[in-house]
Design an enzyme around this catalytic site. Sequence first.
Site, PDB file in Angstrom:
ATOM      1  N   ASP A   1      -3.673   2.597  -8.433  1.00  0.00           N
ATOM      2  CA  ASP A   1      -3.868   3.332  -7.177  1.00  0.00           C
ATOM      3  C   ASP A   1      -2.808   4.410  -7.004  1.00  0.00           C
ATOM      4  OD1 ASP A   1      -6.155   2.148  -6.149  1.00  0.00           O
ATOM      5  OD2 ASP A   1      -5.063   0.582  -5.088  1.00  0.00           O
ATOM      6  N   LEU A   2      -1.562   4.030  -7.205  1.00  0.00           N
ATOM      7  CA  LEU A   2      -0.457   4.953  -6.933  1.00  0.00           C
ATOM      8  C   LEU A   2      -0.504   6.173  -7.839  1.00  0.00           C
ATOM      9  CD1 LEU A   2       2.401   2.331  -6.443  1.00  0.00           C
ATOM     10  CD2 LEU A   2       1.290   3.697  -4.667  1.00  0.00           C
TER      11      LEU A   2
END
Length: 415
Positions: A183-184
């Site tokens: 996600d990051l």
Amino acid sequence: MSDAAKTPSGPLAGLRVLDLSRVLAGPWCTQILGDLGAEVIKIEQPGQGDDTRRWGPPFVEDGSRDAAYYLCANRNKKSVAINLADPRGAEMIRKIAIDCDIVVENFRVGGLVKYGLDHASLSQINPRLIYCSITGFGQDGPYKDRGGYDFLIQGMSGLMSVTGRPDDQPGGGPLKVGIPISDLVTGLYAATSILAALAHRDRTGEGQRIDMALLDTQVALLANQASNYLNGGMLPRRLGNEHPNTVPYQDFACADGDILVALGNDRQFRDFCKLIGRPDLPDDPRFAVNGGRSPHRQALQDEMQPAIARWKSDDLIAAMEAAKLPGGRVNDIPHILADPQIAARGLVRDMTRSDGTPVKILGYPGKLSKTPADYRHAPPRSGEDTREVLMTLLNIDGAELTALMEADVIAERLR
């Protein structure tokens, strides 16, 4: 001056972002844009808000009961609660988009078409719009309709096949990374792509669509492991804390605890062997150069470990620092957040929410000499900016706002 009253001063000041995303990849992207000065308008569902507001404990002990998780990705944003499933709500969001430069959304493929908030619809009313869609698997391909979650992506991408200890060791088996790395990093790539699209728009005046997929991003991050396989036929495998190419580059046990040794070239290896009292090791033809050390790593470790075990960890780390050799220890999170280097860099910052509640955040890590990141708006409570944004951008008067609230089209949280 309260956090919310500060004027944007970063390099993206003057740009407006319509944030239709939730959870992490999209909000991480829009937080970066906000840190760099963009005005970010976060649209949330009335009575529900971003999913991560409930991802606790721990929770902020104020009237919001927002989870600490939510705080990590939502500063420098305004929260507007609009029900996009209501035609009146969708129309308001379309009107906001007319005056925006960027849209970021992470709905399933095609999920915004029925609301008229998809790229095709919004680009007709705002051709300069940069529209970034973040999904698990992208806008096309056989998996496009699947939901994508960080844990699934870490496993499907191959990342977990090279993370963890080997199967024949205690605790062996695939492991996910301890933070939602897929996600990051997708959020980071999305922000980078948006900045590139802005540069293109500055030259040509035209907007464009950006298609970001978590799986694509994580596969791209396989980097040296993928290159080892694609170009050398080396099958990547789990090596615990060891490096697949550079040796020694791992943890070792000292007399009172483990340390990390990260030697990146043959000179550092020779200097380290001399430091630990084994200057003879580089004379062994198996160990003289990295190309030999890598296939003979176990034999080398068997030779080095007894010499390292005689040292106390602080003494060896200090000796390595004096010799300009890279080494250190594994910190836990409380230790690194209290570390003097982190304090000197100003990474942990204090902010104040609109109700006066203090919160701590981790700041933007880049140090721009002329246009630094700023911290003007603490992570908002759900809907707290609804009235201000709709009155300012859409010229909706108080009576109409009240009617929309009574019809559950919009919501606000009193400060």
